[in-house]
Design an enzyme around this catalytic site. Structure first.
Site, PDB file in Angstrom:
ATOM      1  N   ASP A  12      30.731 -36.140  31.265  1.00 32.12           N
ATOM      2  CA  ASP A  12      32.087 -36.008  31.793  1.00 32.12           C
ATOM      3  C   ASP A  12      32.983 -35.486  30.672  1.00 32.12           C
ATOM      4  O   ASP A  12      33.109 -36.123  29.624  1.00 32.12           O
ATOM      5  CB  ASP A  12      32.543 -37.405  32.249  1.00 32.12           C
ATOM      6  CG  ASP A  12      33.964 -37.423  32.779  1.00 32.12           C
ATOM      7  OD1 ASP A  12      34.674 -36.403  32.692  1.00 32.12           O
ATOM      8  OD2 ASP A  12      34.370 -38.490  33.280  1.00 32.12           O
ATOM      9  N   ILE A  13      33.620 -34.362  30.896  1.00 34.58           N
ATOM     10  CA  ILE A  13      34.393 -33.731  29.822  1.00 34.58           C
ATOM     11  C   ILE A  13      35.613 -34.569  29.431  1.00 34.58           C
ATOM     12  O   ILE A  13      36.090 -34.471  28.299  1.00 34.58           O
ATOM     13  CB  ILE A  13      34.780 -32.284  30.217  1.00 34.58           C
ATOM     14  CG1 ILE A  13      35.045 -31.458  28.960  1.00 34.58           C
ATOM     15  CG2 ILE A  13      35.949 -32.251  31.172  1.00 34.58           C
ATOM     16  CD1 ILE A  13      35.079 -29.959  29.210  1.00 34.58           C
ATOM     17  N   ASN A  26      43.515 -23.603  38.076  1.00 32.15           N
ATOM     18  CA  ASN A  26      43.853 -22.465  38.951  1.00 32.15           C
ATOM     19  C   ASN A  26      45.178 -21.910  38.461  1.00 32.15           C
ATOM     20  O   ASN A  26      45.836 -22.500  37.602  1.00 32.15           O
ATOM     21  CB  ASN A  26      43.891 -22.881  40.422  1.00 32.15           C
ATOM     22  CG  ASN A  26      44.904 -23.975  40.671  1.00 32.15           C
ATOM     23  OD1 ASN A  26      46.107 -23.789  40.447  1.00 32.15           O
ATOM     24  ND2 ASN A  26      44.442 -25.144  41.103  1.00 32.15           N
ATOM     25  N   GLY A  34      37.837 -30.912  41.488  1.00 32.34           N
ATOM     26  CA  GLY A  34      36.831 -30.681  40.457  1.00 32.34           C
ATOM     27  C   GLY A  34      37.233 -31.204  39.093  1.00 32.34           C
ATOM     28  O   GLY A  34      37.865 -32.263  38.957  1.00 32.34           O
ATOM     29  N   VAL A  35      36.882 -30.440  38.065  1.00 31.72           N
ATOM     30  CA  VAL A  35      37.148 -30.883  36.696  1.00 31.72           C
ATOM     31  C   VAL A  35      38.663 -30.910  36.422  1.00 31.72           C
ATOM     32  O   VAL A  35      39.151 -31.769  35.682  1.00 31.72           O
ATOM     33  CB  VAL A  35      36.353 -30.003  35.695  1.00 31.72           C
ATOM     34  CG1 VAL A  35      36.903 -28.621  35.578  1.00 31.72           C
ATOM     35  CG2 VAL A  35      36.275 -30.667  34.333  1.00 31.72           C
ATOM     36  N   ASP A  36      39.402 -30.032  37.062  1.00 32.76           N
ATOM     37  CA  ASP A  36      40.867 -29.992  36.937  1.00 32.76           C
ATOM     38  C   ASP A  36      41.464 -31.326  37.399  1.00 32.76           C
ATOM     39  O   ASP A  36      42.286 -31.940  36.693  1.00 32.76           O
ATOM     40  CB  ASP A  36      41.375 -28.823  37.805  1.00 32.76           C
ATOM     41  CG  ASP A  36      42.827 -28.454  37.565  1.00 32.76           C
ATOM     42  OD1 ASP A  36      43.425 -28.971  36.606  1.00 32.76           O
ATOM     43  OD2 ASP A  36      43.352 -27.629  38.341  1.00 32.76           O
ATOM     44  N   TYR A 128      34.803 -22.470  42.726  1.00 34.18           N
ATOM     45  CA  TYR A 128      34.948 -21.010  42.685  1.00 34.18           C
ATOM     46  C   TYR A 128      33.636 -20.257  42.913  1.00 34.18           C
ATOM     47  O   TYR A 128      33.615 -19.017  42.914  1.00 34.18           O
ATOM     48  CB  TYR A 128      35.625 -20.568  41.388  1.00 34.18           C
ATOM     49  CG  TYR A 128      37.143 -20.739  41.416  1.00 34.18           C
ATOM     50  CD1 TYR A 128      37.819 -21.178  42.552  1.00 34.18           C
ATOM     51  CD2 TYR A 128      37.907 -20.440  40.293  1.00 34.18           C
ATOM     52  CE1 TYR A 128      39.199 -21.330  42.572  1.00 34.18           C
ATOM     53  CE2 TYR A 128      39.305 -20.583  40.310  1.00 34.18           C
ATOM     54  CZ  TYR A 128      39.941 -21.023  41.451  1.00 34.18           C
ATOM     55  OH  TYR A 128      41.310 -21.159  41.473  1.00 34.18           O
TER      56      TYR A 128
HETATM   57  N1  AR6 Z   1      33.292 -33.043  33.544  1.00 31.56           N
HETATM   58  C1  AR6 Z   1      32.520 -31.928  33.401  1.00 31.56           C
HETATM   59  N2  AR6 Z   1      32.262 -31.079  34.419  1.00 31.56           N
HETATM   60  C2  AR6 Z   1      32.804 -31.359  35.615  1.00 31.56           C
HETATM   61  C3  AR6 Z   1      33.623 -32.498  35.857  1.00 31.56           C
HETATM   62  C4  AR6 Z   1      33.859 -33.359  34.749  1.00 31.56           C
HETATM   63  N3  AR6 Z   1      34.608 -34.452  34.863  1.00 31.56           N
HETATM   64  N4  AR6 Z   1      34.002 -32.486  37.165  1.00 31.56           N
HETATM   65  C5  AR6 Z   1      33.440 -31.398  37.735  1.00 31.56           C
HETATM   66  N5  AR6 Z   1      32.712 -30.722  36.820  1.00 31.56           N
HETATM   67  P1  AR6 Z   1      35.130 -26.861  39.347  1.00 31.56           P
HETATM   68  P2  AR6 Z   1      35.814 -23.994  39.312  1.00 31.56           P
HETATM   69  C6  AR6 Z   1      31.923 -29.498  36.956  1.00 31.56           C
HETATM   70  O1  AR6 Z   1      35.045 -26.848  40.835  1.00 31.56           O
HETATM   71  O2  AR6 Z   1      34.551 -23.646  40.001  1.00 31.56           O
HETATM   72  C7  AR6 Z   1      39.869 -26.834  41.054  1.00 31.56           C
HETATM   73  O3  AR6 Z   1      40.403 -27.262  42.264  1.00 31.56           O
HETATM   74  C8  AR6 Z   1      31.494 -29.048  38.331  1.00 31.56           C
HETATM   75  O4  AR6 Z   1      30.381 -29.827  38.803  1.00 31.56           O
HETATM   76  O5  AR6 Z   1      35.838 -28.002  38.696  1.00 31.56           O
HETATM   77  O6  AR6 Z   1      36.247 -23.169  38.141  1.00 31.56           O
HETATM   78  C9  AR6 Z   1      40.832 -25.962  40.262  1.00 31.56           C
HETATM   79  O7  AR6 Z   1      42.165 -26.387  40.417  1.00 31.56           O
HETATM   80  C10 AR6 Z   1      31.125 -27.597  38.075  1.00 31.56           C
HETATM   81  O8  AR6 Z   1      29.819 -27.508  37.511  1.00 31.56           O
HETATM   82  O9  AR6 Z   1      35.852 -25.513  38.769  1.00 31.56           O
HETATM   83  C11 AR6 Z   1      40.598 -24.622  40.865  1.00 31.56           C
HETATM   84  O10 AR6 Z   1      41.316 -24.472  42.085  1.00 31.56           O
HETATM   85  C12 AR6 Z   1      32.148 -27.175  37.002  1.00 31.56           C
HETATM   86  O11 AR6 Z   1      32.683 -28.402  36.475  1.00 31.56           O
HETATM   87  C13 AR6 Z   1      39.120 -24.619  41.168  1.00 31.56           C
HETATM   88  O12 AR6 Z   1      38.763 -25.995  41.331  1.00 31.56           O
HETATM   89  C14 AR6 Z   1      33.291 -26.333  37.523  1.00 31.56           C
HETATM   90  O13 AR6 Z   1      33.642 -26.764  38.826  1.00 31.56           O
HETATM   91  C15 AR6 Z   1      38.313 -24.085  40.009  1.00 31.56           C
HETATM   92  O14 AR6 Z   1      36.964 -23.978  40.400  1.00 31.56           O
END
Ligand code: AR6
Length: 185
Positions: A12-13, A26, A34-36, A128
């Site tokens: 977990d980052i 975004n 997600g991570v955001d 994304y």
């Molecule tokens: N730590 C590390 N990695 C993570 C965590 C975490 N806590 N949570 C999720 N991931 P995503 P995107 C992973 O969807 O594709 C948001 O709504 C996840 O499993 O977070 O760039 C933003 O506001 C995946 O492998 O980012 C944007 O609208 C990776 O992080 C949109 O999502 C990226 O997944 C961005 O989408």
């Protein structure tokens, strides 16, 4: 030649003990899933306040795809959060150069603020819709190239990356971790 360490870990980052963590944000900079969502939840309201301030000033039109900007990190163990906007494959953003730009611009922000240790998530590999293998290849190749060059061009001039000692890719789930690990070995 850079002697920075590149590594991949599963985790977990938000709990990483590094100087800067990168957020797959975004363009609105105002949070999301997600991570955001995880980063904003863990950082608390100070992070959102800084992002709102950016939207009222430098990024009134939103942060462009491929660009990056650093803020403080609120309650996180890190000192900085570097927000970047990955290309959204579901919106037809399929140019690998945009994803490479996220990694390069984020390293530039890390260099600018003086971060020595930086953690990246798999930008664009979640909501994304990019393939994890493509993300891993672009992430590792772009990071290696930038660190070897020792500088990155930014809109405000070249930024020195020689202070960066560690880039850690922090991946959620075994399959994404494996994709990154393959690129690193
Ligand atoms: N730590 C590390 N990695 C993570 C965590 C975490 N806590 N949570 C999720 N991931 P995503 P995107 C992973 O969807 O594709 C948001 O709504 C996840 O499993 O977070 O760039 C933003 O506001 C995946 O492998 O980012 C944007 O609208 C990776 O992080 C949109 O999502 C990226 O997944 C961005 O989408």
């Amino acid at each position: 030649m850079s002697d920075a360490v590149l590594e991949a870990v599963e985790g977990d980052i938000t709990t990483q003990q590094v100087d800067a963590i990168v957020n797959a944000a975004n363009s609105s900079l105002l949070g999301g899933g997600g991570v955001d969502g995880a980063i904003h939840a863990a950082a608390g309201p100070a992070l959102l306040a800084e992002c709102r301030e950016l939207r009222q000033t430098r990024y009134a039109g939103g942060l462009p795809v491929g660009a990056a900007v650093a803020t403080g990190a609120g309650n996180l163990p890190a000192t900085w959060v570097i927000h970047t906007v990955g290309p959204n494959r579901h919106a037809g953003q399929t140019d690998p150069g945009l994803l490479a730009s996220c990694f390069r611009s984020s390293l530039g922000e890390a260099g600018r603020v003086g971060a020595r240790t930086v953690a990246f998530p798999a930008i664009s590999a979640g909501i994304y819709g990019w393939d994890r293998h493509d993300v891993a290849e672009i992430a590792v190749a772009t990071t290696r190239r930038a660190l070897e060059a020792g500088v990155v061009p930014t809109p405000d001039g070249e930024v020195d990356l020689s202070g960066i000692e560690l880039v850690r890719f922090v991946l959620f789930g075994r399959s994404v971790y494996d994709a990154f690990q393959r690129q690193l070995t």
